[in-house]
Design a protein around this motif. Structure first.
Motif, PDB file in Angstrom:
ATOM      1  N   THR A   1      -1.465  -1.321  -4.190  1.00  0.00           N
ATOM      2  CA  THR A   1      -2.620  -0.472  -3.910  1.00  0.00           C
ATOM      3  C   THR A   1      -2.138   0.951  -3.689  1.00  0.00           C
TER       4      THR A   1
ATOM      5  N   THR B   1      -3.405   0.920  -9.224  1.00  0.00           N
ATOM      6  CA  THR B   1      -3.798  -0.155  -8.325  1.00  0.00           C
ATOM      7  C   THR B   1      -4.184  -1.402  -9.120  1.00  0.00           C
TER       8      THR B   1
ATOM      9  N   LYS C   1      -0.139   6.443  -9.094  1.00  0.00           N
ATOM     10  CA  LYS C   1      -1.479   7.011  -9.153  1.00  0.00           C
ATOM     11  C   LYS C   1      -2.486   5.961  -8.700  1.00  0.00           C
ATOM     12  N   PRO C   2      -3.654   6.385  -8.227  1.00  0.00           N
ATOM     13  CA  PRO C   2      -4.670   5.397  -7.836  1.00  0.00           C
ATOM     14  C   PRO C   2      -4.999   4.414  -8.962  1.00  0.00           C
ATOM     15  N   GLU C   3      -4.945   4.856 -10.184  1.00  0.00           N
ATOM     16  CA  GLU C   3      -5.257   3.966 -11.304  1.00  0.00           C
ATOM     17  C   GLU C   3      -4.174   2.921 -11.568  1.00  0.00           C
TER      18      GLU C   3
ATOM     19  N   SER D   1      -3.416   4.499  -2.610  1.00  0.00           N
ATOM     20  CA  SER D   1      -4.555   5.132  -1.973  1.00  0.00           C
ATOM     21  C   SER D   1      -4.071   6.022  -0.849  1.00  0.00           C
ATOM     22  N   SER D   2      -4.815   7.108  -0.628  1.00  0.00           N
ATOM     23  CA  SER D   2      -4.507   7.990   0.496  1.00  0.00           C
ATOM     24  C   SER D   2      -5.346   7.604   1.709  1.00  0.00           C
TER      25      SER D   2
ATOM     26  N   GLN E   1       0.867   5.716  -0.869  1.00  0.00           N
ATOM     27  CA  GLN E   1       0.075   6.905  -1.148  1.00  0.00           C
ATOM     28  C   GLN E   1       0.332   7.398  -2.573  1.00  0.00           C
ATOM     29  N   PRO E   2      -0.616   8.117  -3.146  1.00  0.00           N
ATOM     30  CA  PRO E   2      -0.382   8.701  -4.475  1.00  0.00           C
ATOM     31  C   PRO E   2       0.898   9.532  -4.481  1.00  0.00           C
TER      32      PRO E   2
ATOM     33  N   LEU F   1       0.852  -1.185   0.000  1.00  0.00           N
ATOM     34  CA  LEU F   1       0.000   0.000   0.000  1.00  0.00           C
ATOM     35  C   LEU F   1       0.889   1.237   0.000  1.00  0.00           C
TER      36      LEU F   1
END
Length: 120
Positions: A117, A90, A86-88, A119-120, A13-14, A11
């Motif tokens: 993953t 993931t 970026k979230p995309e 995600s913030s 963060q962006p 996991l």
């Protein structure tokens, strides 16, 4: 028998970074191309990056300039450096390798996948 084992997912963060590894082991004569693919929920598996034994690489447009594929031929290992995530991005990331084994035939092997993953 040849096994590919991926590691390094997690996991983040962006804007963050990860480094994935893919180690091949078993009765390997040589490895031609190694590649990284990813599959997000509800989507088809797509090529992320690929590197051949001579070092030439190609990337999906969506990751060009952010991801870098490399390999250590002595260790039969490929790496994928993921920057500016970026979230995309993931997805489950899979590696594959085109391996020439002792019968002089080439086969494509896949790893089990590692989750990334963003995600913030």
């Amino acid at each position: 028998q040849v096994q590919l084992v991926e590691s390094g997912g997690g996991l983040v963060q962006p804007g963050g970074s990860l480094r994935l590894s893919c180690a091949a082991s078993g009765t390997i004569f040589s490895i031609n191309a190694m590649g990284w693919y990813r599959q997000a929920p509800g989507k088809q598996r797509e090529l992320v990056a690929r590197i051949v034994s001579g070092g030439s690489t190609n990337y999906a447009c969506s990751v060009k300039g952010r991801f870098t594929i490399s390999r250590d031929n002595a260790k039969n290992t490929a790496y994928l450096q993921l920057n500016s995530l970026k979230p995309e991005d993931t997805a489950v990331y899979y590696c594959n390798a085109d391996v020439r084994v002792l019968d002089n035939r080439q086969y494509r092997y896949w790893g089990q996948g590692t989750q990334v993953t963003v995600s913030s």
